[in-house]
Design a protein around this motif. Sequence first.
Motif, mmCIF file in Angstrom:
data_model
loop_
_atom_site.group_PDB
_atom_site.id
_atom_site.type_symbol
_atom_site.label_atom_id
_atom_site.label_comp_id
_atom_site.label_asym_id
_atom_site.label_seq_id
_atom_site.Cartn_x
_atom_site.Cartn_y
_atom_site.Cartn_z
ATOM 1 N N ILE A 172 0.829 5.073 1.470
ATOM 2 C CA ILE A 172 0.097 5.893 2.445
ATOM 3 C C ILE A 172 0.624 7.322 2.362
ATOM 4 O O ILE A 172 1.840 7.557 2.348
ATOM 5 C CB ILE A 172 0.270 5.331 3.877
ATOM 6 N N ALA B 299 0.849 -1.196 0.000
ATOM 7 C CA ALA B 299 0.000 0.000 0.000
ATOM 8 C C ALA B 299 0.882 1.242 0.000
ATOM 9 O O ALA B 299 2.029 1.207 0.470
ATOM 10 C CB ALA B 299 -0.910 0.016 1.231
ATOM 11 N N ALA C 168 -8.361 1.374 0.389
ATOM 12 C CA ALA C 168 -7.845 0.751 1.613
ATOM 13 C C ALA C 168 -7.711 -0.758 1.407
ATOM 14 O O ALA C 168 -8.470 -1.350 0.642
ATOM 15 C CB ALA C 168 -8.794 1.031 2.767
ATOM 16 N N PHE D 248 -4.755 6.265 2.844
ATOM 17 C CA PHE D 248 -4.259 5.382 1.785
ATOM 18 C C PHE D 248 -4.403 6.121 0.463
ATOM 19 O O PHE D 248 -5.484 6.649 0.167
ATOM 20 C CB PHE D 248 -5.084 4.088 1.728
#
Length: 395
Positions: free
Chosen positions: A357, A355, A369, A365
């Motif tokens: 962020i 991910a 998410a 995010f």
Amino acid sequence: MPNFKAKSIKELTLPFCSNGVEFLWKAYNENVILIFTKVEEESFFLQVKQDNQFFIIKADKHSKPSKITYLQKALLCFKENFCNEIVSESFAFKKNALDKKIPLIAYDFNEVLEKIQNYKKIYIEIGFGSGRHLLYQAKTNQDILILGIEIYTPAIEQVAKLALNQEINNILLIQSDARLLLSVLQKQSIDKIFLHFPVPWDKKPHRRVMSEAFSKECARVLKSNGKFELRTDSYEYFNYSLGIFLEFENPKFDIKKNEDLEISSKYEDRWKKQNKNIYDLIVYNLNSFDQERSIIDFNLQSIHFSKEQLKLLRNFKNQTFKYKDFFLHIENFYITSDSLVVKIAFGAFNKPEHAYIFLGDKCYFVFKAPFKTLENLKAIEEFKKIIYYENRLFS
Ligand SMILES: C[S@@+](CC[C@H](N)C(=O)[O-])C[C@H]1O[C@@H](n2cnc3c(N)ncnc32)[C@H](O)[C@@H]1O
């Protein structure tokens, strides 16, 4: 993956918008520039990387769009507006997995979550193998969705084809470790869970589907009148599972030995030929156990960083944190005009996620998410603790 090489690129003045493609902002480090790109409803990073005297432009592999034509459109737009001499170009691409979709198979957890909303009753079969029991359940319960979870892909495709031939529509199959999939389902949403002839793993019990954590997930997702059904030829597995469920406050059991069912699975036939005993452990009334999770969402809104703090954060680059059932790897940082983007890998060891962020006066995010598996929730909670709540760099 579609890409092209250019000798030089022009100054990236963003935001830029042309022909339905939007390049909105960029984030960069010493190796790469990431361009936040939007085409229709999808957003992703285009990646610009310098390789000797050329620039290679392609999609970032962890955020690439599901529709490959969107990526093509974005590359074309970038080529026409920001690149000078094109050295080579390879926009041809393999057929997207989505083009090869087989009906009745879910290709990600979202598809499962969407489809189960259409049914009032849902049965789950874990490790359905040749699918005899699953197809029998589907045929005899046409108003119920039978969700089959199997780690072995060929079994999934074979059972989907069998179901299509028999005009069975009330099944959905997904390739996943059942332990992960259960953890993204809503509490009290499932009527029955079948676990028939799981691999006993007598010498490596930690590899079993059944564990204390798994029993709690079953209790969480089963409705108040829901049932868990284990059928096994392994007395040890039966006993081990009984022991685990006896830890609940007020469980109820139906226990049977050598009971014939209407349908016999491939493994069951094998064990019967060898005159092995077959044990059924049916468990219900698990809901008196308090199965609420302590972490229910990612909640990044509770953290925020000043500009000075953001500068220090980069010291965490390339650090890995390992825990019993999940991990967190802080892979890289990218600078934007006034904040930072961090790339992390995290979650369960057998299903790592990635991910991006956004870290600044607000944190979120960059793309959607991650799935709320227990391991993902714990990993992000740990990430918050490490970089914010317990960060000694700031004290
Ligand atoms: C011994 S076979 C039994 C197959 C079938 N239930 C039957 O009775 O014929 C066990 C099956 O569980 C699947 N399996 C093992 N671990 C799993 C997991 N964690 N999640 C989902 N499926 C799993 C295997 O791929 C295999 O197909």
